[in-house]
Design a protein around this motif. Structure first.
Motif, PDB file in Angstrom:
ATOM      1  N   LYS A  92      44.948  51.656  38.700  1.00 51.07           N
ATOM      2  CA  LYS A  92      45.502  50.312  38.863  1.00 51.07           C
ATOM      3  C   LYS A  92      44.475  49.269  39.284  1.00 51.07           C
ATOM      4  O   LYS A  92      44.586  48.108  38.906  1.00 51.07           O
ATOM      5  N   VAL A  93      43.511  49.677  40.079  1.00 50.30           N
ATOM      6  CA  VAL A  93      42.539  48.714  40.586  1.00 50.30           C
ATOM      7  C   VAL A  93      41.255  48.734  39.769  1.00 50.30           C
ATOM      8  O   VAL A  93      40.727  47.690  39.413  1.00 50.30           O
ATOM      9  N   PHE A 123      45.713  48.740  50.606  1.00 50.66           N
ATOM     10  CA  PHE A 123      45.199  47.728  49.683  1.00 50.66           C
ATOM     11  C   PHE A 123      46.112  47.586  48.466  1.00 50.66           C
ATOM     12  O   PHE A 123      46.426  46.474  48.041  1.00 50.66           O
ATOM     13  N   MET A 124      46.545  48.708  47.922  1.00 57.27           N
ATOM     14  CA  MET A 124      47.411  48.640  46.740  1.00 57.27           C
ATOM     15  C   MET A 124      48.761  48.016  47.080  1.00 57.27           C
ATOM     16  O   MET A 124      49.303  47.243  46.293  1.00 57.27           O
ATOM     17  N   ALA A 127      48.061  44.287  47.413  1.00 48.86           N
ATOM     18  CA  ALA A 127      47.853  43.660  46.103  1.00 48.86           C
ATOM     19  C   ALA A 127      49.160  43.520  45.338  1.00 48.86           C
ATOM     20  O   ALA A 127      49.388  42.515  44.668  1.00 48.86           O
ATOM     21  N   CYS A 130      51.427  40.740  47.548  1.00 46.80           N
ATOM     22  CA  CYS A 130      50.919  39.394  47.789  1.00 46.80           C
ATOM     23  C   CYS A 130      51.056  38.542  46.526  1.00 46.80           C
ATOM     24  O   CYS A 130      50.487  38.879  45.486  1.00 46.80           O
ATOM     25  N   VAL A 133      47.675  37.453  45.131  1.00 45.88           N
ATOM     26  CA  VAL A 133      46.785  38.475  44.590  1.00 45.88           C
ATOM     27  C   VAL A 133      47.460  39.175  43.419  1.00 45.88           C
ATOM     28  O   VAL A 133      47.048  39.034  42.282  1.00 45.88           O
ATOM     29  N   GLY A 134      48.511  39.933  43.702  1.00 46.25           N
ATOM     30  CA  GLY A 134      49.204  40.668  42.652  1.00 46.25           C
ATOM     31  C   GLY A 134      48.246  41.551  41.875  1.00 46.25           C
ATOM     32  O   GLY A 134      47.084  41.692  42.228  1.00 46.25           O
ATOM     33  N   PHE A 135      48.738  42.148  40.819  1.00 47.49           N
ATOM     34  CA  PHE A 135      47.869  42.996  40.011  1.00 47.49           C
ATOM     35  C   PHE A 135      47.381  42.280  38.757  1.00 47.49           C
ATOM     36  O   PHE A 135      46.748  42.877  37.901  1.00 47.49           O
ATOM     37  N   TRP A 137      44.986  40.172  38.626  1.00 47.78           N
ATOM     38  CA  TRP A 137      43.531  40.230  38.671  1.00 47.78           C
ATOM     39  C   TRP A 137      43.032  41.585  38.188  1.00 47.78           C
ATOM     40  O   TRP A 137      41.986  41.671  37.556  1.00 47.78           O
ATOM     41  N   ALA A 138      43.794  42.636  38.458  1.00 50.45           N
ATOM     42  CA  ALA A 138      43.389  43.971  38.020  1.00 50.45           C
ATOM     43  C   ALA A 138      43.422  44.058  36.495  1.00 50.45           C
ATOM     44  O   ALA A 138      42.564  44.692  35.881  1.00 50.45           O
TER      45      ALA A 138
END
Length: 171
Positions: A92-93, A123-124, A127, A130, A133-135, A137-138
């Motif tokens: 995921k990251v 952290f996950m 992410a 938030c 942030v959310g995913f 960006w990933a």
């Protein structure tokens, strides 16, 4: 007799995790199933079962189904948690292919201390929860890894973040 509190080797951890997953999947774990899952010979499984039994982590008798003791189940659950946390982080990251993420997690899980695993998990969760942030960006990072170039939206994202900051009325 070895103590359950003594650290397990990476190999014994793999056996314990395999037993746990087999019990979860099929409600039964046998020597041949463990051997097939780990790609080892039955004799190797038998040796590992004796070692795990000596530590009080499994109930083992030849030609009988293998079960986990309460302590063994607890240790195995923690190992599965570590494995899944690392695998999910890699996928995921870091946008790693699922199979490679799983294989890598299997090798790395033995070396990463629990408090660091907890940070991966935190952290996950952060992410995912938030809104800033959310995913998303990933996903952009994954595209960056695939194409090896700037995903193109970085400047826009930075400007959006700056624009969303509260304006200082004294400035």
């Amino acid at each position: 007799m070895a103590s359950a509190s003594q650290p397990l080797s990476s190999s014994l951890e793999d056996y314990l995790e395999a037993i746990y997953r087999l019990l979860e999947q099929d409600d039964v774990a046998r020597v041949k199933d463990i051997a097939a899952r780990l790609g080892v010979r039955s004799a190797s499984v038998t040796g590992a079962l004796h070692a795990l039994s000596d530590r009080g982590l499994v109930n083992y008798a030849p030609y009988d189904a293998i079960t986990l003791t309460c302590t063994g189940a607890s240790v195995a659950r923690e190992m599965v948690r570590r494995h899944e946390a690392l695998r999910d982080f890699f996928m995921k990251v870091l946008a790693v292919d699922p199979r490679k993420a799983d294989d890598t997690a299997c090798r790395v899980e033995h070396a990463v201390p629990p408090d660091i695993i907890d940070r991966f998990v935190a952290f996950m969760h952060f992410a995912a929860a938030c809104p800033r942030v959310g995913f998303e960006w990933a996903e952009r990072f994954a595209a960056y890894c695939r194409h090896g170039e700037d995903p193109g939206r970085c400047r826009e994202c930075i400007q959006e973040a700056l624009d969303s900051l509260p304006k200082d009325s004294n400035a």
